[in-house]
Design a protein around this motif. Structure first.
Motif, PDB file in Angstrom:
ATOM      1  N   GLY A 550       0.823  -1.205   0.000  1.00 34.66           N
ATOM      2  CA  GLY A 550       0.000   0.000   0.000  1.00 34.66           C
ATOM      3  C   GLY A 550       0.854   1.251   0.000  1.00 34.66           C
ATOM      4  N   THR A 553       1.186   7.324   1.869  1.00 37.09           N
ATOM      5  CA  THR A 553       0.589   8.649   1.798  1.00 37.09           C
ATOM      6  C   THR A 553      -0.938   8.548   1.704  1.00 37.09           C
ATOM      7  OG1 THR A 553       0.652   8.847  -0.611  1.00 37.09           O
ATOM      8  CG2 THR A 553       2.637   9.508   0.568  1.00 37.09           C
ATOM      9  N   PRO A 572      12.245   6.959   3.587  1.00 37.58           N
ATOM     10  CA  PRO A 572      13.414   7.250   2.757  1.00 37.58           C
ATOM     11  C   PRO A 572      14.038   8.578   3.184  1.00 37.58           C
ATOM     12  CG  PRO A 572      11.548   6.613   1.386  1.00 37.58           C
ATOM     13  CD  PRO A 572      11.024   6.795   2.775  1.00 37.58           C
ATOM     14  N   GLU A 623       6.206   7.299  -4.652  1.00 40.45           N
ATOM     15  CA  GLU A 623       7.322   6.965  -3.769  1.00 40.45           C
ATOM     16  C   GLU A 623       7.825   8.248  -3.107  1.00 40.45           C
ATOM     17  OE1 GLU A 623      10.613   5.207  -5.808  1.00 40.45           O
ATOM     18  OE2 GLU A 623      11.493   4.407  -3.955  1.00 40.45           O
ATOM     19  N   VAL A 624       8.048   8.176  -1.812  1.00 41.82           N
ATOM     20  CA  VAL A 624       8.438   9.387  -1.089  1.00 41.82           C
ATOM     21  C   VAL A 624       9.950   9.598  -1.191  1.00 41.82           C
ATOM     22  CG1 VAL A 624       8.286  10.613   1.103  1.00 41.82           C
ATOM     23  CG2 VAL A 624       6.525   8.977   0.472  1.00 41.82           C
TER      24      VAL A 624
HETATM   25  C1  LIG Z   1      14.528   3.503   4.676  1.00 39.35           C
HETATM   26  S1  LIG Z   1      13.519   2.322   3.907  1.00 39.35           S
HETATM   27  C2  LIG Z   1      12.935   1.348   5.227  1.00 39.35           C
HETATM   28  C3  LIG Z   1      13.972   0.379   5.681  1.00 39.35           C
HETATM   29  C4  LIG Z   1      13.509  -0.520   6.781  1.00 39.35           C
HETATM   30  N1  LIG Z   1      13.257   0.188   8.011  1.00 39.35           N
HETATM   31  C5  LIG Z   1      14.521  -1.617   7.006  1.00 39.35           C
HETATM   32  O1  LIG Z   1      15.063  -1.722   8.110  1.00 39.35           O
HETATM   33  O2  LIG Z   1      14.770  -2.371   6.087  1.00 39.35           O
HETATM   34  C6  LIG Z   1      12.156   3.261   3.362  1.00 39.35           C
HETATM   35  C7  LIG Z   1      11.078   2.464   2.659  1.00 39.35           C
HETATM   36  O3  LIG Z   1       9.991   3.318   2.330  1.00 39.35           O
HETATM   37  C8  LIG Z   1       9.348   2.763   1.201  1.00 39.35           C
HETATM   38  N2  LIG Z   1       8.417   3.743   0.616  1.00 39.35           N
HETATM   39  C9  LIG Z   1       8.707   4.799  -0.170  1.00 39.35           C
HETATM   40  N3  LIG Z   1       7.575   5.464  -0.507  1.00 39.35           N
HETATM   41  C10 LIG Z   1       6.531   4.799   0.082  1.00 39.35           C
HETATM   42  C11 LIG Z   1       5.121   4.989   0.110  1.00 39.35           C
HETATM   43  N4  LIG Z   1       4.529   5.991  -0.542  1.00 39.35           N
HETATM   44  N5  LIG Z   1       4.398   4.127   0.840  1.00 39.35           N
HETATM   45  C12 LIG Z   1       4.967   3.102   1.512  1.00 39.35           C
HETATM   46  N6  LIG Z   1       6.285   2.868   1.504  1.00 39.35           N
HETATM   47  C13 LIG Z   1       7.078   3.718   0.796  1.00 39.35           C
HETATM   48  C14 LIG Z   1      10.504   2.352   0.332  1.00 39.35           C
HETATM   49  O4  LIG Z   1      10.111   1.386  -0.614  1.00 39.35           O
HETATM   50  C15 LIG Z   1      11.502   1.827   1.364  1.00 39.35           C
HETATM   51  O5  LIG Z   1      11.451   0.453   1.504  1.00 39.35           O
END
Ligand SMILES: C[S@@+](CC[C@H](N)C(=O)[O-])C[C@H]1O[C@@H](n2cnc3c(N)ncnc32)[C@H](O)[C@@H]1O
Ligand SMILES: [Zn+2]
Length: 1024
Positions: A550, A553, A572, A623-624
């Motif tokens: 999902g 946002t 991110p 994607e953020v």
């Molecule tokens: C820093 S990583 C998380 C890493 C995780 N805490 C770990 O230990 O592996 C940030 C994550 O946010 C996800 N992400 C980016 N935009 C998103 C969105 N709109 N909704 C949900 N997840 C998103 C990315 O795919 C990514 O896996």
């Protein structure tokens, strides 16, 4: 806590206390790969009473994910977010696994790590009950951007109801495999079934692809073959001659290539001793043809000066070869075989610890050629398993491939790599279909681990896979670590297959898992799966975990309003990793290997409206992330705000937000801070937590890189009103506000303690300043019409000044070469602080100067000034309102190139007037306070007479300036003089005569001491 920062009634432990020492120490071991400094080992032993488990199954072994966070940190944050502030610290530690938990783990594994320590269920229950009057299963913890799964895994292990949301389908599969399936199916034999399926997988794989590889070949190094445009000689392009590796332990590691001018071909030989041989001469992007009699120069790579470069031609020919075989169904003729061998030159293989030439080995070459024939012959059966999808033009990371004509994913492989991947994918798909038809989702779960293992080895099998000749154990570097784009080097590396223990067997490690000695792992999937299943056995965790694909946002669409007790999330970090881009490489394979069960795996939990599992691309619209450090499109800002808004919606009113974030730039912090503020969160605390391997951001100047993430705690607390603040003039009215001042003071004091406890680097400290300022600003309500950024900027100014202030005092009274009495020091410090508050140049320059010259924790003057990293200078500059460009313009800072990797910045003082290259014009310098201070310092050093006389002369010369201005600049000059090194007093070198006139026959350090004393005494008279 002081009065300004009263802890609220329902305050949680995480607002007040975290076991920083234990958590950070353990995290360093958890995220590291092998090797740990001796001191750290000893410290670990001392703190935990067990040896650290440096190598062992970690959840990262399931599959690559980017920016994974430590499990120990995730665990302690979640538990402390639920525990009330009154929870006894030792009870928390015990629940967390320190003490008994880790000892038990160490007894079964020989060494320990918090990851292997079971949270103490009894203590957890007790804490949760006493804190929120509920049992853990009634508390819901959400990670809306769960990535590799550390946070949800630990939440589930603690016994909380756990919800993980991810936008990325690859991460979604990792989350299900790493958290949900073990929780759900541990009791139904998930590990045992996967073990069985794995052995079968390896057996079939050997049967299907074993014959295409040399026995015992761990890895192959391929050169890219190009033709000399003048003599048409075949040239193997590679960077491994003359030493294939630098590791002396390895044998036959020197390579010599001999060119035969008649045949226009070459032979290769490996030996134990370096041989005098001419590696190919190069000049910039050009190389010289190594064939005798030709020796002409031509362009290998870079932007083509005319026509195409040899490298461009290589990629073009490779794409064409692959295209004609795979899509054109062109039968393989001997001509095509030869074409392949001339493009993909199998140069060297590693067997055991030795390297052998493969180019002169017909059997080896034959196997490679056979793989091409097999690919062509079996094309029809393999159709569904070849990643035929276009590399999306939205994929920035893979843009380097597209720009080289590699338009489809399968073109990232040579024929043998592609054959292996297709065949292995087919085996997984068939297994998946069979298992799922028997056992439904459980069967699909088993197949998922096989697919993840397959994905692990494709990472080592592309034409962009790096040979990393410096280390044996990490002989093959991933193509997917660190670089911001897919990076093709001269040579590439391929994994062997026989025996399978070297490849697929290694990715799975069935034997190690079966034997139970899981600490023998070198990174396989099954040992960690075994650990996870053991962890969840009899834990009643079947219904505890939900994973959704999902969009964070749009969280409330998935989770409704106010259902969540704790949000623990690590979003991110601005532009640092584009998750969608990198994961697409894996998705291209996973979606085929798991094709028969994708619907089963995705459909029930799919919460995205315009994406589904049949898509060859991964979702990226929402994607953020941002694609540039300035966030010029405002993309990050937009999505991050929406994300924070949704967090606020789904979180209960008494819920806790635990947000991980760090970034070196002010831009990023402004976005994050504003989003937090606008969504009505108050930030009672910001923690620095060790989350990275030390080297990750250390590419450039090493001492000042960021190693920590900041963890921002958010609560829905009411804000305090600031009286008499006018919306038009927030900055000035707030900075003098007593309540504001008090909160700044207390928050900075608190942060200072944390900095020392966590041993934060200067770069981490700079980031902490942003966090601290956010914490301050978040407590106050703004008058209608006022801008948050005004409040935040004011907070930053106040925090930085407040932070530096006691440091100045400590330097003057304790660590400076000329110690100054407390009363005078206080006066000097007050002037400097005033200057910092009101003048951005002073604020920025002095902060950087002090970071470079003084140890922030102890206030000791550095023997060697610290070169500052670009990001840090940018950050501090922006933070203080006087950026790098300004600093440069006044020559207050000097840029020095360290090596190819980067630049270091050095704040300048007397050097700018005296050293060669110091050409700052006096008039210009006088425009800024640090410049004036420098001029004052020089005058104080060089005027004649005793201090009183000198002071008079200076005052007369500076008659234009007000007394107050003179005083504050003199104060600044004093701190600069006190923190500068003897040799930088400058005049010793360039204008020695003047000074030695006063003190004939003295040695230089004595002289430095005296002139410093004279100058400081002079300046002190100007500070009143
Ligand atoms: C820093 S990583 C998380 C890493 C995780 N805490 C770990 O230990 O592996 C940030 C994550 O946010 C996800 N992400 C980016 N935009 C998103 C969105 N709109 N909704 C949900 N997840 C998103 C990315 O795919 C990514 O896996
Ligand atoms: Zn030539």
């Amino acid at each position: 806590m002081g009065e300004g920062l009263r802890l609220e009634k329902n305050g949680r432990l995480v607002e007040d206390f975290l076991p920083l020492k234990e958590t950070n120490l353990d995290a360093v071991v958890e995220v590291g790969f092998k090797g740990l400094e001796k001191e750290k080992r000893q410290e670990y032993l001392k703190v935990f009473k067990v040896k650290p488990m440096v190598v062992g199954p970690r959840i990262r072994n399931l599959h690559t994910w980017f920016a994974r966070r430590p499990c120990s940190t995730s665990r302690v944050l979640t538990l402390s977010s639920v525990a009330s502030a009154t929870t006894a610290h030792d009870v928390l530690l015990e629940a967390f696994g320190v003490g008994k938990g880790i000892s038990v783990a160490a007894r079964s594994y020989g060494s320990g790590l918090l990851f292997y320590a079971k949270p103490n269920r009894v203590s957890v229950e007790k804490i949760v009950n006493e804190s929120v009057k509920k049992s853990p299963t009634e508390v819901t913890v959400l990670d809306p951007m769960a990535g590799g799964g550390s946070i949800p895994l630990e939440s589930a292990r603690l016994g909380f109801r756990t919800v993980a949301v991810e936008y990325n389908p690859v991460a979604y599969l990792i989350l299900r495999a790493g958290v949900e399936f073990p929780a759900k199916y541990a009791d139904s034999g998930l590990f045992e079934e996967t073990l069985k399926a794995s052995k079968e997988f390896v057996r079939k794989a050997r049967e299907e692809i074993g014959r295409y590889y040399g026995e015992g070949a761990k890895r192959y190094i391929f050169a890219r073959g190009v033709r000399c445009p003048f003599c048409n000689g075949l040239i193997p392009i590679q960077g491994v001659e003359p030493a294939v590796t630098k590791v002396p332990r390895l044998k036959q590691r020197f390579l010599k290539i001999t060119y035969d001018k008649e045949e226009k071909s070459f032979s290769a030989q490996t030996t134990d001793k370096p041989m005098l041989s001419g590696t190919i001469a190069k000049r910039g992007n050009n190389i010289r043809c190594p064939y005798e009699g030709c020796g002409k120069w031509f362009q290998l790579r870079g932007q083509a000066k005319s026509g195409t470069t040899a490298f461009d031609q290589w990629f073009h020919d490779h794409a064409q070869l692959m295209g004609s075989v795979v899509e054109g169904f062109t039968p393989v003729t001997s001509e095509i075989e030869e074409k392949m061998l001339n493009l993909h030159i199998p140069l060297v293989k590693q067997v055991g610890n030795s390297f052998y030439s493969v180019w002169d080995d017909d059997a080896e070459k034959g196997k490679f050629v056979d793989s091409l024939r097999a690919l062509s012959n079996e094309l029809l059966e393999l159709q569904n398993y070849i990643p035929l999808d276009e590399i999306s033009s939205d994929n920035v990371w893979a843009g380097t491939a597209r720009s080289k004509n590699l338009s489809k994913w399968y073109m990232l492989y040579n024929p043998r790599q592609l054959l292996a991947i297709a065949k292995l994918s087919k085996i997984v798909a068939e297994t998946a279909e069979e298992l799922a038809s028997k056992n439904g989702e459980f069967g699909a779960a088993v197949a998922t681990y096989l697919a993840l293992a397959l994905d692990k080895i494709i990472d080592y099998n592309t034409i962009a896979t790096h040979w990393q000749g410096t280390g044996f154990k990490t002989g093959i570097a991933h193509t997917l670590r660190g670089e911001s784009t897919l990076d093709f080097r001269k040579e590439y590396c391929e994994m062997g297959f026989l025996p399978p223990e070297l490849s697929l067997g290694w990715a799975l490690e069935s034997d190690i898992a079966e034997s139970g000695s899981i600490t023998k792992t070198t990174g396989g999937v099954l040992p960690v799966l075994r650990f996870l299943c053991d962890e969840f056995k009899d834990a009643n965790a079947k219904e505890r975990v939900n994973v959704y694909l999902g969009d964070a946002t749009q969280l409330s669409n998935i989770l409704g309003l106010k259902n969540i007790d704790v949000i623990n999330v690590d979003p991110p970090y601005f532009e640092q990793v584009i998750y969608s881009d990198r994961s697409e490489f894996f998705w291209a394979i996973l979606r085929r290997a798991l094709a028969p069960v994708l619907e089963l795996l995705f459909k029930p939990n799919l919460k995205l409206t315009n994406w589904n599992w049949t898509s060859p691309t991964v979702p990226r619209e929402r994607e953020v992330v941002t694609y540039d450090k300035q966030d010029t499109q405002g993309r990050f800002s937009k999505f991050f705000k929406e994300f924070m808004n949704e967090n606020s919606k789904v979180l209960k009113d008494d819920g806790v937000l635990t947000l991980w974030f760090t970034h070196p730039t002010a831009e990023a912090w402004h976005v994050v801070s504003e989003s937090i503020y606008e969504n009505k969160f108050v930030v009672p605390k910001v923690w620095p937590l060790q989350t990275e391997m030390k080297t990750r951001y250390k590419k450039q100047v090493n001492i000042i890189a960021q190693e920590m993430s900041l963890v921002i705690i958010g609560r829905k607390y009411p804000r305090q009103k600031l009286l008499e603040v006018s919306p038009q003039d927030v900055k000035n009215s707030v900075i003098e506000n007593p309540l504001f001042k008090k909160v700044v003071e207390e928050t900075v004091e608190d942060t200072r303690k944390i900095i020392i406890e966590a041993n934060a680097s200067p770069a981490d400290t700079a980031a902490l300043m942003f966090g601290t300022a956010l914490s301050v600003a978040s407590r106050f309500e703004l008058p209608i019409g006022a801008k948050f950024s005004d409040l935040y900027d004011t907070a930053i100014t106040a925090v930085v000044s407040k932070y530096v202030q006691p440091l100045i005092y400590k330097v003057l009274t304790e660590t400076a070469p000329l110690k100054i009495d407390p009363t005078t020091s206080q006066k000097i410090e007050k002037h400097i602080t005033q200057g910092m508050l009101t003048d951005p140049a002073t604020r920025s320059y002095l902060t950087l100067w002090l970071i470079s010259r003084v140890d922030l924790a102890t206030a000791k003057i550095r023997q060697e000034p610290l070169g500052l990293h670009f990001d840090l200078v940018q950050t501090v500059g922006k933070l203080c309102g006087f950026g790098l460009d300004n600093l440069k313009q006044y020559e207050l800072i000097q840029e020095r190139t360290i090596d190819k990797a980067g630049k270091a910045y050095h704040p300048q003082f007397l050097e700018m007037l005296t050293l060669a290259g110091g050409k700052a014009s006096l008039d210009k310098l006088k425009e800024v306070a640090p410049g004036t201070a420098t001029i004052l310092a020089r005058s104080a050093l060089t005027e004649s007479g005793d201090p009183t006389t000198r002071a008079k002369t200076i005052k007369a010369k500076m008659s234009m300036a007000s007394d107050r201005e003179l005083a504050s600049n003199a104060a600044l000059a004093i701190i600069l003089l006190e923190t500068t090194r003897d040799q930088d007093l400058g005049y010793r070198i360039t204008d020695k005569t003047k000074i030695s006139g006063y003190f004939p026959g003295m040695d230089e350090s004595e002289m430095a001491r005296l002139i410093r004393e004279l100058a400081i005494k002079t300046l002190t008279q100007l500070v009143f």
